[in-house]
Design a protein around this motif. Structure first.
Motif, PDB file in Angstrom:
ATOM      1  N   VAL A 110       0.690  -1.279   0.045  1.00 42.40           N
ATOM      2  CA  VAL A 110       0.148  -0.088   0.099  1.00 42.40           C
ATOM      3  C   VAL A 110       0.867   1.208  -0.081  1.00 42.40           C
ATOM      4  O   VAL A 110       0.351   2.390  -0.448  1.00 42.40           O
ATOM      5  CB  VAL A 110      -1.137  -0.083   1.173  1.00 42.40           C
ATOM      6  N   THR A 111       1.827   1.136   0.571  1.00 50.82           N
ATOM      7  CA  THR A 111       2.937   2.407   0.631  1.00 50.82           C
ATOM      8  C   THR A 111       3.679   2.512  -0.838  1.00 50.82           C
ATOM      9  O   THR A 111       3.455   3.636  -1.388  1.00 50.82           O
ATOM     10  CB  THR A 111       4.035   1.990   1.605  1.00 50.82           C
ATOM     11  N   ALA A 112       3.805   1.323  -1.280  1.00 51.85           N
ATOM     12  CA  ALA A 112       4.478   1.407  -2.745  1.00 51.85           C
ATOM     13  C   ALA A 112       3.574   1.948  -3.769  1.00 51.85           C
ATOM     14  O   ALA A 112       3.807   2.782  -4.652  1.00 51.85           O
ATOM     15  CB  ALA A 112       5.022   0.020  -3.089  1.00 51.85           C
ATOM     16  N   ASN A 113       2.207   1.652  -3.600  1.00 52.31           N
ATOM     17  CA  ASN A 113       1.086   2.137  -4.485  1.00 52.31           C
ATOM     18  C   ASN A 113       0.823   3.617  -4.218  1.00 52.31           C
ATOM     19  O   ASN A 113       0.552   4.133  -5.510  1.00 52.31           O
ATOM     20  CB  ASN A 113      -0.061   1.141  -4.218  1.00 52.31           C
ATOM     21  N   LEU A 114       0.889   4.011  -2.910  1.00 52.08           N
ATOM     22  CA  LEU A 114       0.751   5.478  -3.190  1.00 52.08           C
ATOM     23  C   LEU A 114       1.975   6.116  -3.643  1.00 52.08           C
ATOM     24  O   LEU A 114       1.567   7.219  -4.222  1.00 52.08           O
ATOM     25  CB  LEU A 114       0.652   5.726  -1.379  1.00 52.08           C
ATOM     26  N   LYS A 115       3.114   5.710  -3.338  1.00 45.08           N
ATOM     27  CA  LYS A 115       4.184   6.400  -3.931  1.00 45.08           C
ATOM     28  C   LYS A 115       4.309   6.179  -5.515  1.00 45.08           C
ATOM     29  O   LYS A 115       4.665   7.250  -6.376  1.00 45.08           O
ATOM     30  CB  LYS A 115       5.690   5.681  -3.474  1.00 45.08           C
ATOM     31  N   LYS A 116       3.846   5.092  -6.265  1.00 40.35           N
ATOM     32  CA  LYS A 116       3.740   5.102  -7.471  1.00 40.35           C
ATOM     33  C   LYS A 116       2.721   5.977  -8.037  1.00 40.35           C
ATOM     34  O   LYS A 116       2.717   6.535  -9.330  1.00 40.35           O
ATOM     35  CB  LYS A 116       3.350   3.769  -7.769  1.00 40.35           C
ATOM     36  N   ALA A 117       1.472   6.298  -7.239  1.00 36.95           N
ATOM     37  CA  ALA A 117       0.704   7.333  -7.745  1.00 36.95           C
ATOM     38  C   ALA A 117       1.135   8.597  -7.565  1.00 36.95           C
ATOM     39  O   ALA A 117       0.486   9.553  -8.129  1.00 36.95           O
ATOM     40  CB  ALA A 117      -0.736   7.050  -6.816  1.00 36.95           C
ATOM     41  N   GLY A 118       2.142   8.739  -7.062  1.00 39.97           N
ATOM     42  CA  GLY A 118       2.890  10.284  -7.024  1.00 39.97           C
ATOM     43  C   GLY A 118       2.753  10.712  -5.780  1.00 39.97           C
ATOM     44  O   GLY A 118       3.105  12.029  -5.409  1.00 39.97           O
ATOM     45  N   ALA A 119       2.124  10.358  -4.649  1.00 39.22           N
ATOM     46  CA  ALA A 119       1.790  10.616  -3.279  1.00 39.22           C
ATOM     47  C   ALA A 119       3.177  11.023  -2.669  1.00 39.22           C
ATOM     48  O   ALA A 119       4.355  10.497  -2.851  1.00 39.22           O
ATOM     49  CB  ALA A 119       1.011   9.956  -2.687  1.00 39.22           C
ATOM     50  N   VAL A 120       3.262  12.099  -1.948  1.00 39.36           N
ATOM     51  CA  VAL A 120       4.457  12.626  -0.992  1.00 39.36           C
ATOM     52  C   VAL A 120       4.031  12.168   0.392  1.00 39.36           C
ATOM     53  O   VAL A 120       2.994  12.732   0.890  1.00 39.36           O
ATOM     54  CB  VAL A 120       4.322  14.009  -0.984  1.00 39.36           C
ATOM     55  N   VAL A 121       4.669  11.524   1.099  1.00 37.53           N
ATOM     56  CA  VAL A 121       4.585  11.005   2.429  1.00 37.53           C
ATOM     57  C   VAL A 121       5.215  11.987   3.335  1.00 37.53           C
ATOM     58  O   VAL A 121       6.546  12.365   3.596  1.00 37.53           O
ATOM     59  CB  VAL A 121       5.238   9.703   2.754  1.00 37.53           C
TER      60      VAL A 121
END
Length: 473
Positions: A110-121
């Motif tokens: 789920v972390t990887a998917n958010l990052k792939k979608a371009g999200a900034v943590v």
């Protein structure tokens, strides 16, 4: 562009503004960092600060956009992640002091998917020890407060996610739900969420020393919390992409066939033994009226064996915990955690080997009966709780109070985890000055039906966070 402060923009609005070059990801990220600095010291919702990495990621996102390269649906959008999911290089502490140095070797799906979608943590949000309690406090990171009032709980176990999202830190918060841990914080903080169907969003922690018990895998879901239904839908889309590390992930479409004719809604009858609050139930009925106004066909009916569904969930999850985890948990847990665990165990019937196998088999019957019910009523509207948000750490007051909350108040909530069905929560108003939301259930992999109904309620009831922000100043 809206005149509201940047941190008040939704994820959908923010992503669109960044993609069209109306604002940079760095500007957006700085606005959310400033908001976090302003409100988080009091709330203690974000407990691992990743703002330095976030600014680097935001600048990188802006460079990608400037080159004209393809971008994901959350490109440059700030988000938070719960501390019980792996973020590479960060400790997956799960609120446990003994796990403070259990660093993740890789990102969870789920972390990887958010990052792939371009999200900034932006950071990692708080949870109770082992993510077991429905009240967010632990000896490692402390107590998280509800932005509406310090006297009421922010919920759990995704309590930090819920409190941060309501307060305006980030555009989407990640959480997870094995007994209500997405939906309960959404209810307590006046925001929206969806617990997806089991298998919709891939789950796995590379740092985990062992696999989770079987029923824990089948009754747990990852998901988004947000300040609007549209943002929940966007977060679901980003999180739900395939990851081969989860053998239970299902490649189901995010939108199914449109229901034929007028959609029938089952407004769930309240069991006679439930002690309810008049104002809360009135708001649940107002949600039913909102759906009727939107063209849904609403009828009050009894759902299939709510009590039996909840009890089977409780017996299975507590038996697994007792056999496989309790001894190890008690060795490192706080006294408060042990108090809650004892209360949970008193609610359950601990099963022997034969009983456990029979219970797993019986689960199929419950799911089958609910799926048949959902053929007649594609939408089920229930209370998430039949009472207002309880006091902070109510579960530390002993077994009687635990039973009041988990058996009486939120019976409609945890029962749904047994079934693996999608269930959304959307706020509908305030009772005694505190948020109230309703739960909307649909059939397997029909999160779209849940969210369509939730959007219809939201359109008529409005959002609660603007009122909260007025109070916060």
């Amino acid at each position: 562009m809206a005149k509201a402060p940047i941190w008040q923009w939704g994820a959908t609005e923010t992503a669109s503004a960044i993609a069209r070059g109306k604002i940079t990801s760095e500007e957006v990220t700085k606005a959310h960092i400033d908001r976090m600095k302003a409100v988080n010291p009091k709330l203690n919702a974000v407990v691992v600060d990743l703002t330095k990495d976030a600014l680097k990621a935001a600048r990188a996102a802006d460079k990608v956009l400037a080159k004209g390269e393809p971008v994901g649906p959350l490109h440059g959008v700030p988000v938070t992640i719960k501390i019980n999911v792996d973020v590479k290089g960060q400790a997956n502490s799960n609120g446990v002091v003994a796990f403070k140095d259990m660093f993740a070797p890789e990102d969870a799906p789920v972390t990887a998917n958010l990052k792939k979608a371009g999200a900034v943590v932006l950071g990692l949000t708080n949870t109770p020890e082992f993510s077991l309690r429905a009240f967010t406090e632990n000896p490692l990171h402390g107590l998280t407060l509800n932005p509406w009032s310090p006297d009421i709980t922010c919920g759990g176990s995704s309590g930090g996610a819920g409190a941060s999202m309501a307060a305006g830190i980030g555009c989407i918060a990640h959480g997870n739900d094995i007994g209500g841990s997405l939906r309960w914080p959404a209810y307590c903080n006046g925001i929206a969420t969806i617990k997806p169907t089991q298998g919709r969003i891939p789950a796995f922690n590379p740092s985990a020393p062992a696999e989770r018990p079987l029923m824990a895998q089948f009754m747990s879901s990852q998901g988004p919390l947000a300040r609007s239904v549209a943002d929940v839908r966007l977060g679901l889309e980003a999180m739900a992409q395939r990851d081969p590390r989860d053998p239970w992930w299902v490649p189901a479409p995010l939108r199914g066939p449109k229901p034929k004719g007028q959609v029938k809604v089952a407004l769930a009858k309240i069991p006679s033994d439930m002690k309810t609050d008049r104002d809360v139930i009135s708001l649940v009925r107002s949600a039913a009226d909102h759906l009727a106004d939107a063209g849904y066909d609403v009828k009050e009916v009894e759902v299939p064996d709510l009590d039996g569904t909840w009890r089977l969930w409780c017996d299975l999850i507590m038996t697994e915990m007792h056999v496989l985890q309790e001894k190890q948990m008690r060795q490192v847990a706080s006294d408060g955690f042990k108090t809650t665990m004892d209360g949970f165990l008193k609610l359950a019937t601990l099963l022997d080997y034969e009983g456990y196998m029979k219970a797993i088999a019986l689960r199929s019957r419950f799911i089958r009966n609910w799926l048949a019910f959902l053929e007649d009523y594609p939408v089920v509207l229930t209370p998430l709780s039949v009472n207002p948000v309880p006091e902070t750490n109510a579960d530390l007051k002993g077994a009687k109070r635990i039973a009041e909350v988990f058996w009486n108040d939120v019976r409609f909530m945890s029962a749904i985890n047994l079934l693996g069905l999608p269930a959304a929560v959307v706020p509908v108003g305030l009772a005694k000055g505190t948020p109230v939301g309703v739960q909307i259930i649909a059939s397997r992999y029909r999160e779209d039906i849940c969210l369509d109904a939730a959007a219809a309620v939201e359109k008529r009831a409005g959002r609660l966070v603007p009122e909260l922000w007025k109070r916060m100043g």
